[in-house]
Design a protein around this motif. Structure first.
Motif, PDB file in Angstrom:
ATOM      1  N   SER A  55      36.583  45.883  45.018  1.00 43.85           N
ATOM      2  CA  SER A  55      37.628  45.997  44.009  1.00 43.85           C
ATOM      3  C   SER A  55      37.907  44.606  43.460  1.00 43.85           C
ATOM      4  N   ILE A  56      38.256  44.542  42.179  1.00 41.66           N
ATOM      5  CA  ILE A  56      38.484  43.273  41.499  1.00 41.66           C
ATOM      6  C   ILE A  56      39.951  43.186  41.104  1.00 41.66           C
ATOM      7  N   GLY A  57      40.609  42.098  41.475  1.00 44.04           N
ATOM      8  CA  GLY A  57      42.020  41.920  41.208  1.00 44.04           C
ATOM      9  C   GLY A  57      42.327  41.685  39.738  1.00 44.04           C
ATOM     10  N   ALA A  58      43.592  41.892  39.375  1.00 47.39           N
ATOM     11  CA  ALA A  58      44.013  41.783  37.982  1.00 47.39           C
ATOM     12  C   ALA A  58      43.923  40.358  37.456  1.00 47.39           C
ATOM     13  N   GLU A  59      43.923  39.366  38.333  1.00 49.57           N
ATOM     14  CA  GLU A  59      43.868  37.976  37.891  1.00 49.57           C
ATOM     15  C   GLU A  59      42.465  37.548  37.462  1.00 49.57           C
ATOM     16  N   ALA A  60      41.462  38.302  37.824  1.00 52.08           N
ATOM     17  CA  ALA A  60      40.089  37.960  37.441  1.00 52.08           C
ATOM     18  C   ALA A  60      39.909  38.110  35.936  1.00 52.08           C
ATOM     19  N   GLN A  61      39.182  37.190  35.340  1.00 58.49           N
ATOM     20  CA  GLN A  61      38.932  37.189  33.906  1.00 58.49           C
ATOM     21  C   GLN A  61      37.486  37.592  33.624  1.00 58.49           C
ATOM     22  N   SER A  62      37.298  38.277  32.511  1.00 57.31           N
ATOM     23  CA  SER A  62      35.937  38.584  32.073  1.00 57.31           C
ATOM     24  C   SER A  62      35.184  37.284  31.829  1.00 57.31           C
TER      25      SER A  62
END
Length: 336
Positions: A55-62
């Protein structure tokens, strides 16, 4: 999210049994929810696909780069830990040129053109000296005419397929980039460049394509992180000394892939179908390269036969950003 890794047994004579792969990362924005995969074995030179869940957290940026480690172990005592860089998000293509439509996007310098002698995909590729060896004392450049704007992008790459046959250690091919606020071209380092030898036309330590790499196509990848503030142009060059001329440098499938958090309209880079007039009755394959920052999941092909009602067909995705569909069998004289 499912996280897939292709695992190939490179051994020519031996199988590997009871293989386990364990996935880990130190990235704070990624949680591994299922990090272990096992298989009874992989035969010599065969490939299996390992599946993990993350799962990837909301703080990660494209466009962010995450580093994963996979630890492999087998019943015979085999142990290996390998790091992998993975770019998060959905890439989309803002530039694409596969040489099939000629050299209209480029300044062809002293003789660059298209050639059907070799191609990575389709029929043509770009060559510094089509159907001939390059000349003595060549300074032959292939320059993109219009700049590519990277404003608003978090990450971007220039990708292309290349192969080359050059006088080893003396002649060279190079790729360079320039922006509006730079006064000279910046020679770029790629996956397959090497440091210049300091003899012939090669400057010592400069990134160059050198020698013979003409048995297959090599996929090249150039980071564009230094050019994210605005527009840039790209230039391929072939430089030679006064002797021993070889076949030269080939480029195909040139593209710029980007990542962005901003909403982006879908971009269709290429539609490949049949010619206007054909003696065939079908079915007619149609392929499309399309993408946006959010990741396109559906592409529809709409068509009308002889001025009738438009029919819509959902295209199937064959690989990242590549969609495939068909026009049906028709009668002679039908117009679409």
């Amino acid at each position: 999210l499912n996280f897939y890794v292709s695992i190939k047994n490179l051994g020519y004579a031996s199988n590997i049994e009871n293989l386990t792969a364990e996935l880990s990362t130190i990235d704070e924005n990624i949680t591994i929810t299922d990090g272990q995969w096992t298989t009874a074995g992989i035969n010599s030179l065969e490939t299996e696909e390992a599946q993990f869940e993350i799962s990837i957290g909301a703080e990660a940026q494209s466009g962010d780069t995450a580093i994963f480690t996979i630890h492999f172990s087998a019943a015979d005592g085999y142990e290996l830990s390998q790091d992998y860089e993975v770019i998060l998000g959905s890439p989309f293509m803002i530039f694409y040129d596969n040489a099939e439509n000629g050299t209209g996007n480029w300044d062809t310098g002293l003789g660059w053109g298209t050639s059907d002698e070799k191609s990575s995909e389709g029929e043509f590729s770009f060559s510094d000296s089509p159907y001939a060896n390059y000349a003595d004392m060549a300074e032959n450049q292939f320059t993109l005419l219009s700049g590519i704007d990277l404003s608003g992008m978090n990450n971007a790459f220039l990708k292309y397929d290349a192969r080359w046959n050059l006088e080893a250690h003396f002649d060279e091919a190079q790729v360079s980039l320039i922006t509006d606020d730079l006064f000279e071209w910046q020679i770029e380092e790629g996956i397959h460049t090497t440091g210049g030898t300091g003899i012939g036309v090669q400057e010592l330590g400069e990134p160059v394509y050198n020698g013979f790499r003409d048995l297959a196509w090599f996929q090249e990848k150039i980071s564009l992180t230094d050019y994210l503030a605005g527009g840039f142009k790209v230039r391929f060059s072939l430089n030679s000394d006064e002797a021993l001329n070889e076949e030269g440098f080939y480029v195909d499938e040139a593209q710029v892939l980007c990542y962005s958090e901003e909403l982006q309209p879908p971009i269709i880079n290429q539609v490949i179908g049949n010619s206007v007039n054909t003696s065939d009755t079908g079915p007619f394959p149609v392929s499309v390269i399309a993408g946006d920052a959010q990741g396109i999941t559906d592409v529809a092909l709409s068509f009308s036969i002889n001025g009738g009602v438009y029919i819509s067909v959902t295209m199937e995705i064959s690989e990242l950003m590549n969609f495939y569909g068909e026009l049906p069998v028709m009668s002679y004289g039908d117009e679409v």
